[in-house]
Design a protein around this motif. Structure first.
Motif, mmCIF file in Angstrom:
data_model
loop_
_atom_site.group_PDB
_atom_site.id
_atom_site.type_symbol
_atom_site.label_atom_id
_atom_site.label_comp_id
_atom_site.label_asym_id
_atom_site.label_seq_id
_atom_site.Cartn_x
_atom_site.Cartn_y
_atom_site.Cartn_z
ATOM 1 N N ALA A 167 0.845 -1.209 0.000
ATOM 2 C CA ALA A 167 0.000 0.000 0.000
ATOM 3 C C ALA A 167 0.875 1.251 0.000
ATOM 4 O O ALA A 167 0.630 2.197 -0.761
ATOM 5 C CB ALA A 167 -0.925 -0.004 1.216
ATOM 6 N N ARG A 168 1.910 1.254 0.836
ATOM 7 C CA ARG A 168 2.795 2.415 0.927
ATOM 8 C C ARG A 168 3.534 2.643 -0.385
ATOM 9 O O ARG A 168 3.628 3.780 -0.870
ATOM 10 C CB ARG A 168 3.784 2.221 2.082
ATOM 11 C CG ARG A 168 4.599 3.457 2.424
ATOM 12 C CD ARG A 168 5.285 3.302 3.762
ATOM 13 N NE ARG A 168 6.143 2.119 3.815
ATOM 14 C CZ ARG A 168 5.897 1.039 4.544
ATOM 15 N NH1 ARG A 168 4.804 0.961 5.281
ATOM 16 N NH2 ARG A 168 6.732 0.014 4.533
ATOM 17 N N ALA A 169 4.020 1.562 -0.990
ATOM 18 C CA ALA A 169 4.744 1.690 -2.262
ATOM 19 C C ALA A 169 3.828 2.233 -3.361
ATOM 20 O O ALA A 169 4.223 3.122 -4.128
ATOM 21 C CB ALA A 169 5.318 0.336 -2.677
ATOM 22 N N LEU A 170 2.616 1.715 -3.443
ATOM 23 C CA LEU A 170 1.666 2.201 -4.457
ATOM 24 C C LEU A 170 1.337 3.672 -4.231
ATOM 25 O O LEU A 170 1.300 4.472 -5.173
ATOM 26 C CB LEU A 170 0.380 1.377 -4.418
ATOM 27 C CG LEU A 170 0.467 -0.028 -5.011
ATOM 28 C CD1 LEU A 170 -0.767 -0.839 -4.603
ATOM 29 C CD2 LEU A 170 0.600 0.005 -6.541
ATOM 30 N N GLY A 171 1.111 4.024 -2.964
ATOM 31 C CA GLY A 171 0.789 5.421 -2.654
ATOM 32 C C GLY A 171 1.931 6.359 -2.989
ATOM 33 O O GLY A 171 1.726 7.425 -3.596
ATOM 34 N N ARG A 188 -0.781 11.167 -9.445
ATOM 35 C CA ARG A 188 -2.024 10.429 -9.661
ATOM 36 C C ARG A 188 -2.635 10.028 -8.319
ATOM 37 O O ARG A 188 -1.994 10.127 -7.283
ATOM 38 C CB ARG A 188 -1.767 9.148 -10.493
ATOM 39 C CG ARG A 188 -1.159 9.413 -11.846
ATOM 40 C CD ARG A 188 -1.078 8.133 -12.679
ATOM 41 N NE ARG A 188 -2.398 7.781 -13.219
ATOM 42 C CZ ARG A 188 -2.988 6.602 -13.056
ATOM 43 N NH1 ARG A 188 -2.409 5.652 -12.352
ATOM 44 N NH2 ARG A 188 -4.162 6.363 -13.596
ATOM 45 N N ARG A 189 -3.870 9.596 -8.389
ATOM 46 C CA ARG A 189 -4.539 9.063 -7.204
ATOM 47 C C ARG A 189 -5.043 7.668 -7.541
ATOM 48 O O ARG A 189 -5.612 7.449 -8.611
ATOM 49 C CB ARG A 189 -5.703 9.974 -6.818
ATOM 50 C CG ARG A 189 -6.271 9.636 -5.472
ATOM 51 C CD ARG A 189 -7.243 10.675 -4.947
ATOM 52 N NE ARG A 189 -7.617 10.290 -3.584
ATOM 53 C CZ ARG A 189 -6.953 10.632 -2.510
ATOM 54 N NH1 ARG A 189 -5.881 11.402 -2.613
ATOM 55 N NH2 ARG A 189 -7.336 10.222 -1.312
ATOM 56 N N LEU A 190 -4.829 6.722 -6.653
ATOM 57 C CA LEU A 190 -5.198 5.326 -6.891
ATOM 58 C C LEU A 190 -6.257 4.883 -5.897
ATOM 59 O O LEU A 190 -6.168 5.199 -4.712
ATOM 60 C CB LEU A 190 -3.973 4.427 -6.647
ATOM 61 C CG LEU A 190 -3.098 3.960 -7.782
ATOM 62 C CD1 LEU A 190 -2.042 3.015 -7.203
ATOM 63 C CD2 LEU A 190 -3.901 3.255 -8.847
ATOM 64 N N THR A 191 -7.231 4.134 -6.382
ATOM 65 C CA THR A 191 -8.176 3.474 -5.477
ATOM 66 C C THR A 191 -7.647 2.074 -5.185
ATOM 67 O O THR A 191 -7.257 1.351 -6.101
ATOM 68 C CB THR A 191 -9.573 3.375 -6.127
ATOM 69 O OG1 THR A 191 -10.078 4.701 -6.311
ATOM 70 C CG2 THR A 191 -10.529 2.601 -5.238
ATOM 71 N N CYS A 192 -7.613 1.702 -3.913
ATOM 72 C CA CYS A 192 -7.112 0.385 -3.526
ATOM 73 C C CYS A 192 -8.184 -0.391 -2.766
ATOM 74 O O CYS A 192 -8.927 0.170 -1.963
ATOM 75 C CB CYS A 192 -5.878 0.521 -2.631
ATOM 76 S SG CYS A 192 -4.418 1.131 -3.495
ATOM 77 N N LEU A 193 -8.240 -1.689 -3.047
ATOM 78 C CA LEU A 193 -9.108 -2.606 -2.327
ATOM 79 C C LEU A 193 -8.236 -3.532 -1.485
ATOM 80 O O LEU A 193 -7.148 -3.919 -1.918
ATOM 81 C CB LEU A 193 -9.950 -3.446 -3.288
ATOM 82 C CG LEU A 193 -10.729 -2.709 -4.391
ATOM 83 C CD1 LEU A 193 -11.553 -3.700 -5.198
ATOM 84 C CD2 LEU A 193 -11.601 -1.612 -3.821
ATOM 85 N N VAL A 194 -8.721 -3.884 -0.310
ATOM 86 C CA VAL A 194 -8.014 -4.860 0.521
ATOM 87 C C VAL A 194 -8.411 -6.250 0.046
ATOM 88 O O VAL A 194 -9.594 -6.594 0.021
ATOM 89 C CB VAL A 194 -8.382 -4.703 2.009
ATOM 90 C CG1 VAL A 194 -7.681 -5.781 2.839
ATOM 91 C CG2 VAL A 194 -8.012 -3.311 2.508
#
Length: 242
Positions: free
Chosen positions: A114-118, A126-132
């Motif tokens: 999550a931290r790496a993607l953010g 950019r802004r990313l939507t993430c699902l757990v």
């Protein structure tokens, strides 16, 4: 058989029609409105030409399992304004690439990822939507992670917090894959429970990504908002990348 041209388009059109009929029937049984259920065309092993056909037929949410395949397809179809969903297991060292084209990452199963993607999304503006991703294998609570990945149901809220607190990430909700040999209805019922707990903490995290070509009815019956369909839309065939 040619994989482009009118015959391929008609084949995919018929498949989409059949899939939508299944979705409508399952929604009717579940007392749900079909407009609540989004269809993601999973194009792994299918060529970029199929992505273009899907888009021409109104399927603009497209999913991929592997960055090596997704990145070139996303670049090749960049003119289409698609929503790209990354749905497969993801190594942290691929975060930079995935964050450059994906709109939604369904398979976030650890804080480091999550931290790496953010961080990569932020660097790219950019802004990313993430699902757990939730591990629904019955032995997960004994600390055994199944081959499809995911976090133990009891640890979902903790990971959701890590996603929600990153300035470049939006917590979308949860995702899961039904265990291969289990009862999909029981698995998706568990996911629905977990999704409810996440929503109690984060009311906007409403996505439940569940259900594939073989078990979409069970997923819809348990509140799925996003279905990941490959074979149902594009048929069964061998690996073709291009």
């Amino acid at each position: 058989m040619s994989h482009t041209g009118p015959a391929r388009t008609e084949q995919i059109r018929a498949n989409i029609r059949a899939a939508r009929a299944r979705i409508e029937e399952a929604c009717e049984k579940a007392g749900r409105d079909p407009s609540e259920v989004s269809l993601i065309g999973v194009t792994k092993t299918y060529p970029a030409s199929d992505v273009r056909i899907l888009a021409s037929l109104g399927v603009t949410d497209v999913g991929e399992n592997r960055d090596q395949e997704a990145a070139p397809k996303a670049a090749e179809t960049a003119d289409l304004g698609l929503n790209w969903h990354f749905v497969g297991q993801l190594q942290t060292n691929k975060a930079r690439s995935v964050a450059s084209y994906a709109n939604v990452v369904h398979s976030v199963d650890r804080a480091k990822l999550a931290r790496a993607l953010g961080d990569r999304a932020a660097a790219a503006g950019r802004r990313l939507t993430c699902l757990v991703q939730v591990n629904l294998d019955t032995d997960s609570e004994a600390g055994v992670i199944g081959p499809r990945g995911g976090v133990d149901p009891g640890d979902v809220v903790g990971l959701a917090e890590r996603i929600a607190e990153h300035e470049a990430l939006t917590l979308g909700g949860v995702m899961a894959v039904a265990p291969r040999d289990g009862d999909p209805d029981a698995a998706f019922a568990r996911l629905q429970e977990v999704a409810g707990v996440v929503r109690d903490h984060y009311p906007r995290a409403t996505v439940i990504s569940a259900g594939m070509s073989g078990d979409l009815e069970a997923a819809i019956g348990r509140g799925a908002t996003h279905l990941r369909l490959g074979t149902a839309l594009l048929g069964s065939r061998g690996p073709i990348v291009g």
